[in-house]
Design a protein around this motif. Structure first.
Motif, short mmCIF file in Angstrom:
data_model
loop_
_atom_site.label_atom_id
_atom_site.label_comp_id
_atom_site.label_asym_id
_atom_site.label_seq_id
_atom_site.Cartn_x
_atom_site.Cartn_y
_atom_site.Cartn_z
N ALA A 1 2.05 -82.79 10.70
CA ALA A 1 1.20 -83.54 9.77
C ALA A 1 1.45 -83.17 8.31
O ALA A 1 1.36 -84.03 7.44
N GLU A 2 1.78 -81.90 8.06
CA GLU A 2 1.81 -81.43 6.68
C GLU A 2 3.18 -80.96 6.19
O GLU A 2 3.37 -80.76 4.99
N GLY A 3 4.12 -80.75 7.09
CA GLY A 3 5.41 -80.18 6.71
C GLY A 3 6.30 -81.15 5.97
O GLY A 3 6.04 -82.36 5.89
N GLY A 4 7.40 -80.60 5.41
CA GLY A 4 8.41 -81.44 4.79
C GLY A 4 9.25 -82.14 5.84
O GLY A 4 9.14 -81.84 7.04
N PRO A 5 10.13 -83.06 5.45
CA PRO A 5 10.92 -83.83 6.42
C PRO A 5 11.71 -82.97 7.39
O PRO A 5 11.73 -83.24 8.60
N GLU A 6 12.37 -81.91 6.90
CA GLU A 6 13.18 -81.08 7.79
C GLU A 6 12.32 -80.25 8.73
O GLU A 6 12.66 -80.07 9.90
N GLU A 7 11.18 -79.74 8.22
CA GLU A 7 10.27 -78.99 9.09
C GLU A 7 9.71 -79.90 10.18
O GLU A 7 9.61 -79.50 11.35
N ARG A 8 9.37 -81.12 9.81
CA ARG A 8 8.82 -82.06 10.79
C ARG A 8 9.87 -82.43 11.83
O ARG A 8 9.57 -82.54 13.03
N ARG A 9 11.10 -82.63 11.38
CA ARG A 9 12.16 -82.97 12.34
C ARG A 9 12.40 -81.80 13.30
O ARG A 9 12.59 -82.00 14.51
N ALA A 10 12.35 -80.57 12.77
CA ALA A 10 12.56 -79.40 13.62
C ALA A 10 11.47 -79.26 14.67
O ALA A 10 11.74 -79.00 15.85
N VAL A 11 10.21 -79.46 14.25
CA VAL A 11 9.11 -79.30 15.20
C VAL A 11 9.08 -80.46 16.19
O VAL A 11 8.68 -80.29 17.35
N LEU A 12 9.54 -81.64 15.75
CA LEU A 12 9.62 -82.78 16.67
C LEU A 12 10.67 -82.52 17.74
O LEU A 12 10.44 -82.77 18.93
#
Length: 433
Positions: free
Chosen positions: A101-112
């Motif tokens: 919900a709150e991370g940057g694009p790369e952090e979100r892609r990593a957690v996805l």
């Protein structure tokens, strides 16, 4: 006070190697050194720990963590800037959802991607809930994460991608839908392909393309071709890249060699071969790879220009398992095959190289006597080989050797190569599991 260490410190020669690598910041060999130390159950000398904590490469820092000893984590806690490389894993739902919900694009892609590995449905739900708000570039990259754990349950979301207004998103969706054998998209493309290609025994291939496609076919990618590409070529490639190669063998009861031989007798041979080459992404096949490479090597330049042949050959080699890439590259090195060229094949062979490839490459280097395309390919791989040569080859690689005068411009690279393999040789001699 730091706790007592349980691991034995590494030998003095290894400590000297680590010092040199830390000064030069050679991340590739450092990572290998830490992995060797882990297997040998040795730790980094205390005096080198501050330098290790100063490393910027997170992958190298992560490789170092098992060999920090008990003193390492204790020392890291004394300085916030020396935090360990691996942050706590986002393995609890609340933290993972916070990052999404709150991370940057790369952090979100990593957690996805991480969520897809453990709970594909949860990752799919995340992406569905934010799909309408995502930028096109992020939609494409996030949708590509569904490749991990891909299943029929993803089809509805992939259909949204297939109809997306952004071309990059549509491309990702079509590829993933083609990888779902039972998807509506895969069935439609297979039906169209069967109608376009007609096999007449014993070995004739007929191509019957329509004048135009309906709106649904256009959404499936049978649309206007890009600049410089003919309409028939574009349509054939689009159709064939979406159909698993084994289907053609079953439908036509023919081998890859027979199918490509028949394709060569049509006016669409290159387009057919390129579509089949792209279909290797749906399931690799050594017989198809061999047949495609042989087909392109026989094509005249007026039919298939050299650069396009190289690009197609590289695309095939990339889809093969590492051992097959190495075997084919060995044949190219021995001049038994011509596609792709040696300078393009060598970078596609991951480390470590098989011993046979390493020995033949070293011998080929010592047989060079003047500048040539082959010399450029072999010497251009010096840095890669310094990391990729397996332990069996390191002794030969460190034997004294000077390039002949016509190749002196490569002397600095050769010196660095021999320095690197010498350091790696010490690691393997001193660190036994």
């Amino acid at each position: 006070m730091a706790p007592a260490d349980t691991l034995e410190v590494c030998p003095p020669r290894v400590s000297a190697v680590l010092t040199e690598l830390l000064v030069s910041n050679d991340g590739d060999v450092l990572r290998e050194a830490f992995e060797r130390m882990t297997r040998a159950r040795r730790r980094i000398p205390p005096e080198l720990l501050p330098r290790v904590f100063g490393l910027k490469d997170r992958a190298v820092r992560a490789a170092a963590e098992p060999v920090l000893g008990e003193r390492g984590p204790w020392l890291a806690r004394q300085n916030p800037e020396w935090g360990l490389a691996t942050a706590p894993a986002a393995d609890d739902t609340a933290e993972a959802e916070r990052v999404w919900a709150e991370g940057g694009p790369e952090e979100r892609r990593a957690v996805l991607t991480q969520a897809r590995s453990g709970d594909p449905a949860r990752a799919r739900t995340w992406l569905q809930s934010t799909w309408a708000q995502e930028k096109a570039e992020h939609r494409a990259r996030f949708l590509a994460c569904l490749d991990v754990g891909l299943s029929p349950e993803d089809e509805a979301l992939l259909e949204l991608g297939r109809k997306d207004r952004a071309a990059a998103v549509r491309e990702v969706a079509r590829y993933l839908l083609a990888r779902l054998p039972g998807s509506a998209f895969a069935r439609r493309m297979a039906e169209r392909a069967r109608a376009v290609l007609v096999w007449e025994k014993p070995g004739t291939l007929r191509v019957h393309l329509p004048d135009k496609w309906d709106a649904e076919a256009e959404r499936d990618g049978l649309d206007k071709p890009p600049a410089g590409v003919g309409q028939s070529e574009h349509w054939l490639i689009r159709l064939l890249e979406a159909v698993p190669l084994r289907d053609w063998e079953g439908w036509f009861e023919a081998t890859p060699e027979q199918l490509l031989a028949a394709a060569a007798r049509t006016d669409h041979g290159v387009a057919l071969s390129e579509g089949w080459a792209l279909a290797l992404r749906l399931g690799t096949s050594s017989p198809w790879a061999s047949a495609l490479l042989a087909f392109w090597s026989r094509c005249e330049s007026k039919v298939l220009d050299a650069e396009r042949a190289q690009m197609l050959a590289v695309s095939v080699l990339e889809q093969l398992p590492p051992d097959e890439r190495a075997a084919r590259t060995l044949r190219i090195l021995a001049r038994a095959e011509s596609l792709p060229s040696l300078d393009r094949a060598l970078p596609l062979v991951p480390a470590p190289w098989p011993a046979k490839l390493g020995y033949v490459w070293l011998q080929a280097i010592r047989e060079l006597y003047d500048p040539s395309t082959r010399a450029t390919a072999l010497l251009g791989a010096l840095r890669q080989a310094a990391i990729a040569l397996p332990p069996e080859c390191l002794a030969n690689a460190t034997d004294p050797y000077e390039l002949p005068p016509p190749l002196y411009r490569w002397s600095q690279e050769m010196h660095r190569f021999q320095q690197t393999v010498s350091l790696r040789r010490i690691l393997y001699e001193e660190l036994k599991p």
